[in-house]
Structures are given as structure tokens and as C-alpha cells.
Design a protein around this motif. Structure first.
Motif, PDB file in Angstrom:
ATOM      1  N   TYR A   2       0.836  -1.208   0.000  1.00 45.42           N
ATOM      2  CA  TYR A   2       0.000   0.000   0.000  1.00 45.42           C
ATOM      3  C   TYR A   2       0.869   1.256   0.000  1.00 45.42           C
ATOM      4  O   TYR A   2       0.627   2.187  -0.764  1.00 45.42           O
ATOM      5  N   ARG A   3       1.921   1.287   0.862  1.00 43.81           N
ATOM      6  CA  ARG A   3       2.795   2.461   0.945  1.00 43.81           C
ATOM      7  C   ARG A   3       3.545   2.672  -0.372  1.00 43.81           C
ATOM      8  O   ARG A   3       3.727   3.808  -0.808  1.00 43.81           O
ATOM      9  N   LEU A   4       3.997   1.593  -0.988  1.00 38.94           N
ATOM     10  CA  LEU A   4       4.697   1.726  -2.262  1.00 38.94           C
ATOM     11  C   LEU A   4       3.772   2.281  -3.341  1.00 38.94           C
ATOM     12  O   LEU A   4       4.177   3.135  -4.137  1.00 38.94           O
ATOM     13  N   ASN A   5       2.536   1.829  -3.355  1.00 38.75           N
ATOM     14  CA  ASN A   5       1.569   2.348  -4.316  1.00 38.75           C
ATOM     15  C   ASN A   5       1.283   3.817  -4.054  1.00 38.75           C
ATOM     16  O   ASN A   5       1.207   4.626  -4.985  1.00 38.75           O
ATOM     17  N   ARG A   6       1.136   4.201  -2.793  1.00 33.34           N
ATOM     18  CA  ARG A   6       0.888   5.607  -2.453  1.00 33.34           C
ATOM     19  C   ARG A   6       2.088   6.476  -2.820  1.00 33.34           C
ATOM     20  O   ARG A   6       1.922   7.598  -3.269  1.00 33.34           O
ATOM     21  N   ALA A   7       3.302   5.959  -2.633  1.00 34.02           N
ATOM     22  CA  ALA A   7       4.500   6.716  -3.010  1.00 34.02           C
ATOM     23  C   ALA A   7       4.523   6.954  -4.510  1.00 34.02           C
ATOM     24  O   ALA A   7       4.844   8.053  -4.977  1.00 34.02           O
ATOM     25  N   THR A  12       3.469  10.961  -8.976  1.00 34.13           N
ATOM     26  CA  THR A  12       2.967  11.272 -10.314  1.00 34.13           C
ATOM     27  C   THR A  12       1.749  12.202 -10.323  1.00 34.13           C
ATOM     28  O   THR A  12       1.338  12.640 -11.391  1.00 34.13           O
ATOM     29  N   GLU A  13       1.204  12.522  -9.172  1.00 33.86           N
ATOM     30  CA  GLU A  13      -0.039  13.288  -9.150  1.00 33.86           C
ATOM     31  C   GLU A  13       0.111  14.730  -9.634  1.00 33.86           C
ATOM     32  O   GLU A  13      -0.841  15.312 -10.132  1.00 33.86           O
ATOM     33  N   VAL A  67       7.329  19.506   3.579  1.00 30.52           N
ATOM     34  CA  VAL A  67       8.071  20.690   3.130  1.00 30.52           C
ATOM     35  C   VAL A  67       8.415  20.568   1.653  1.00 30.52           C
ATOM     36  O   VAL A  67       8.254  21.519   0.876  1.00 30.52           O
ATOM     37  N   LEU A  68       8.873  19.405   1.227  1.00 33.08           N
ATOM     38  CA  LEU A  68       9.224  19.195  -0.175  1.00 33.08           C
ATOM     39  C   LEU A  68       7.995  19.275  -1.071  1.00 33.08           C
ATOM     40  O   LEU A  68       8.061  19.815  -2.183  1.00 33.08           O
ATOM     41  N   TYR A  69       6.866  18.782  -0.595  1.00 34.50           N
ATOM     42  CA  TYR A  69       5.622  18.844  -1.348  1.00 34.50           C
ATOM     43  C   TYR A  69       5.204  20.305  -1.583  1.00 34.50           C
ATOM     44  O   TYR A  69       4.882  20.701  -2.696  1.00 34.50           O
TER      45      TYR A  69
END
Length: 88
Positions: A2-7, A12-13, A67-69
Motif C-alpha cells: 500500500y505504501r509503495l503504491n501511495r508513493a 505522479t499526481e 516541506v518538499l511537497y
């Protein structure tokens, strides 16, 4: 998994928004120096955010990721603002 998919999704969003503002700025004749600088900062911020996201598997929320986001979005906002100013 799940975390890998969310990453992956998180990485890409913002791609459509990034491409839109950068192409608009280029087509409207915004200073190439500023477009390149801000686009590079946004890209590096997104890549670093992905690394932080992947390394943070199993950890609670990371402040650095936030912060990076925000940095990436701020760069895109400024590029878009410069494109709007150049359009008018």
C-alpha cells in the motif's frame, strides 16, 4: 504494498500541473532562466520527496516530505503566475 503504491501515486499526481505551467510559460516567452530554475527546483523537490516517502515506510508522517511537497507546488505556482503575467 500500500505504501509503495501511495508513493508512486504521490510522485505522479502533480505531473499534469507541472507540464501545463512549464509549457505555458515557455510558449508565452517567460524568462528561460527563471522557468528552468523553478522547474529544476520543483523536479528535485519531487524526487527528494519520493526518496523520503520510500525511506519512511513503517514510520509516521514525515515533516520533510510535507516541506518538499509545498516547495514543489510553490515553484509551480510561481511559474504559472509568471505565465499569466506574460499573457497579459
Amino acid at each position: 504494498a500500500y505504501r509503495l503504491n501511495r508513493a508512486y501515486l504521490n510522485g505522479t499526481e502533480t505531473l499534469p500541473a507541472f507540464l501545463t505551467v512549464v509549457v505555458a510559460a515557455i510558449l508565452l516567452g517567460v524568462s528561460p532562466f527563471w522557468v528552468n530554475l523553478l522547474a529544476s527546483v520543483a523536479l528535485v523537490a519531487r524526487l527528494l520527496m519520493l526518496v523520503v516517502h520510500l525511506r519512511g515506510i513503517g514510520k509516521p508522517n514525515s515533516g520533510l516530505r510535507s516541506v518538499l511537497y509545498v516547495l514543489g507546488w510553490a515553484c509551480m505556482f510561481v511559474i504559472g503566475l509568471m505565465a499569466l503575467v506574460a499573457a497579459f
